[in-house]
Each structure stands twice: as C-alpha cells, then as structure tokens.
Design a protein around this motif. Structure first.
Motif, PDB file in Angstrom:
ATOM      1  N   ASN A  60     -13.860   5.264 -28.493  1.00  0.00           N
ATOM      2  CA  ASN A  60     -14.377   4.503 -29.624  1.00  0.00           C
ATOM      3  C   ASN A  60     -14.702   5.169 -30.699  1.00  0.00           C
ATOM      4  O   ASN A  60     -14.580   4.635 -31.747  1.00  0.00           O
ATOM      5  N   THR A 114     -19.948  -0.654 -30.815  1.00  0.00           N
ATOM      6  CA  THR A 114     -19.617   0.592 -29.866  1.00  0.00           C
ATOM      7  C   THR A 114     -21.213   0.866 -29.310  1.00  0.00           C
ATOM      8  O   THR A 114     -21.382   1.159 -28.231  1.00  0.00           O
ATOM      9  N   TRP A 117     -22.181  -2.134 -26.839  1.00  0.00           N
ATOM     10  CA  TRP A 117     -21.502  -1.630 -25.682  1.00  0.00           C
ATOM     11  C   TRP A 117     -21.900  -0.447 -24.805  1.00  0.00           C
ATOM     12  O   TRP A 117     -22.261  -0.584 -23.559  1.00  0.00           O
ATOM     13  N   ASP A 118     -22.401   0.721 -25.461  1.00  0.00           N
ATOM     14  CA  ASP A 118     -22.883   1.813 -24.721  1.00  0.00           C
ATOM     15  C   ASP A 118     -24.191   1.678 -24.245  1.00  0.00           C
ATOM     16  O   ASP A 118     -24.499   1.960 -23.205  1.00  0.00           O
ATOM     17  N   GLU A 164     -23.812   5.329 -36.140  1.00  0.00           N
ATOM     18  CA  GLU A 164     -23.096   4.199 -36.150  1.00  0.00           C
ATOM     19  C   GLU A 164     -23.994   3.259 -36.370  1.00  0.00           C
ATOM     20  O   GLU A 164     -23.429   2.019 -37.107  1.00  0.00           O
TER      21      GLU A 164
END
Length: 186
Positions: A60, A114, A117-118, A164
């Motif tokens: 990702n 991302t 999700w993580d 991010e």
C-alpha cells in the motif's frame, strides 16, 4: 483511470493558490520514501520481520508513493523520479492518467484509507504494544543490535503513518480549495 474521483476533474500542474498544500504533500512523500527505506534496513536486522515481509506489508505504501510521485510530477526533485517511471514501468499509467492534479483525490483517498485499514485490520496497535514490551525486556532480544533495529523500525512506521495522515488531510484541503476556486484545467 486511476486519477478519477469525485467532482470535476482536476488536471495539469497545481495552481499557485495550492502551493502550500503541495509543499506539505511533497514532504509527506519524501518522509514515506525515507521511512520505507528505514523499515527495510531495520527489517533486515530483525529476524522475525525480514526485508521480504517489510516489502510485502508495504505494498500500500509503495502504491501511495507511486501516486504521490505522479501527483508531484511538476516538482523539480520528484519530477525526475516521475520522468523515469513514465518512461519505463509506468508508461501506461502516464498515458492514462497523466499525473498532476488528476492524482490529487487518489493520493488523498489512498493515504487516509491505508491508515484506517492498518489500524482496524492489520493490528498495528497490537504490534506497537508488543514491540514496546520487547524493547523494555533486553533479555528477550535475539541479538545485541535488535533493540536499535526495533526502535528504528517503530520510528519509521510512526513517521509513515504521520505522513499518510498529513498527506490525506492536506490533499483533501487542496482538493476542496481547488474545487472552490473552480480549478479544473491547466
């Protein structure tokens, strides 16, 4: 195409009104590049992680970097990486998407997605808790360099997630500002 998204299409280089946002996103992309490199280096020193697992778990991040480089194609430094990618392995991406403002929403979405999700599915919180336990118990280290490598790996992971989050926030702010200004083409 990859650069699609909500609202009117944004194309071409970023306008001057968005320079501050793009400067921050540039720092985010460079932070992700450096932190990925640090994760790979540290992963080679941690037996249970290894460089292969770092790369596999960073797909990702590699995708975010690719989109970020295409987004920042007009930047003097990242533009050189973009030119290399556009001439070689990503030639099809360049022909379909073109990069620049067209990649803004993709970059924003992938960065935010991302992180979420993580946090939810990849157990990153549990990883940090377990890593801190190991760090404070040097008798459990398989090698003497293990503690250094684990700190380096954890700091690189934290830097990645911060970059991010900041990239997603500034990307969305840039999109909103461009939409409000009516920026849709060069």
């Amino acid at each position: 195409p990859l650069g699609g998204g909500m609202g009117p299409p944004l194309m071409g280089p970023p306008p001057m009104e968005l320079e501050r946002h793009f400067r921050v996103m540039k720092y985010c992309v460079w932070t992700m590049i450096v932190s990925l490199t640090a994760q790979i280096v540290a992963g080679t020193m941690i037996p249970e992680i290894g460089p292969g697992k770092v790369i596999l778990n960073s797909l990702n991040l590699l995708f975010i970097l690719l989109v970020g480089i295409f987004l920042l194609r007009d930047d003097p430094q990242l533009g050189q990486i973009y030119q290399f990618l556009a001439r070689t392995c990503c030639q099809m991406c360049d022909q379909n998407c073109g990069g620049g403002m067209n990649c803004l929403m993709s970059f924003t979405f992938v960065c935010g997605f991302t992180v979420i999700w993580d946090l939810i599915f990849n157990g990153i919180i549990q990883f940090f808790i377990a890593s801190f336990r190991i760090l404070f118990n040097p008798n459990d280290w398989p090698t003497s360099i293990y503690g250094f490598a684990m700190v380096m790996f954890m700091l690189a992971k934290i830097a990645t997630y911060l970059a991010e989050v900041v990239g997603a926030v500034y990307g969305f702010q840039a999109y909103r500002q461009a939409r409000d200004f009516g920026v849709t083409s060069q």
